[in-house]
Design an enzyme around this catalytic site. Structure first.
Site, short mmCIF file in Angstrom:
data_model
loop_
_atom_site.label_atom_id
_atom_site.label_comp_id
_atom_site.label_asym_id
_atom_site.label_seq_id
_atom_site.Cartn_x
_atom_site.Cartn_y
_atom_site.Cartn_z
N ASP A 7 0.88 -1.16 0.00
CA ASP A 7 0.00 0.00 0.00
C ASP A 7 0.93 1.22 0.00
OD1 ASP A 7 -2.19 1.69 0.14
OD2 ASP A 7 -2.37 1.52 2.32
N GLU A 67 -1.32 -1.31 -4.93
CA GLU A 67 -2.57 -0.60 -5.19
C GLU A 67 -2.34 0.49 -6.22
OE1 GLU A 67 -6.18 0.55 -2.44
OE2 GLU A 67 -4.49 1.91 -2.10
N ASP A 140 -2.59 0.79 6.90
CA ASP A 140 -1.86 0.58 5.66
C ASP A 140 -1.33 -0.86 5.57
OD1 ASP A 140 -1.25 3.76 4.87
OD2 ASP A 140 -1.33 3.32 7.00
#
Length: 168
Positions: A7, A67, A140
């Protein structure tokens, strides 16, 4: 198959490595790389890159799932995250690890079966799928694990993975 989920960010980079075998998930390791706001931005990128190199050499993943960038408002933040993402992708490239990108919608679908799931639902399903006693912190980190799970679903069987890699 070992998958490293990321992330991306520049203040916090969530990471989570999972093993996916026989349709089952198990955590390999997870956490977050943090950088200090008062550090020069170039130094923050260096810290992220160095930690990514270390992680890639330690867990030796078959794939990295990241992501895709998604921003609504703040362009300054978007540029900083894009730069941090760049050093993360560079580390994967230099390590010879293929990178796969997923949108938040794809991650939600893969983890919960519902693309409009809320963050707490995704986090709880991630915890359950990995059989963890609690949801990893910071958020996260849980997000990175969810991204890795998403890739496991997308990559599917070892045969499909080998086809993606051009081995058949």
């Amino acid at each position: 198959m070992i998958i490293l989920g990321i992330d991306p960010g520049y203040a916090i980079v969530g990471y989570g490595a999972i093993r996916f075998e026989g349709g089952r998930f198990s955590p390999v390791g997870y956490g977050a790389v943090t950088t200090e706001a008062e550090e020069p931005f170039n130094r923050r990128l260096e810290v992220i890159y160095d930690n990514m190199e270390k992680m890639l050499s330690l867990c030796r993943p078959d794939a990295m799932a990241v992501e895709k960038l998604y921003f609504q408002n703040n362009q300054k933040t978007a540029i900083g995250v894009a730069e941090a993402r760049g050093v993360i992708l560079l580390a994967a490239q230099k390590a010879g690890v293929p990178v796969f990108e997923y949108t938040p919608l794809q991650v939600k679908m893969a983890v919960t079966g519902y693309g409009q799931a809320h963050k707490p639902q995704v986090m709880e399903m991630t915890r359950r799928l990995l059989k963890l006693s609690e949801v990893p912190k910071p958020d996260d980190t849980a997000d990175a694990l969810a991204i890795a799970i998403c890739h496991a679903h997308a990559a599917g069987s070892r045969l499909r993975w080998n086809l993606i890699q051009g081995r058949y």
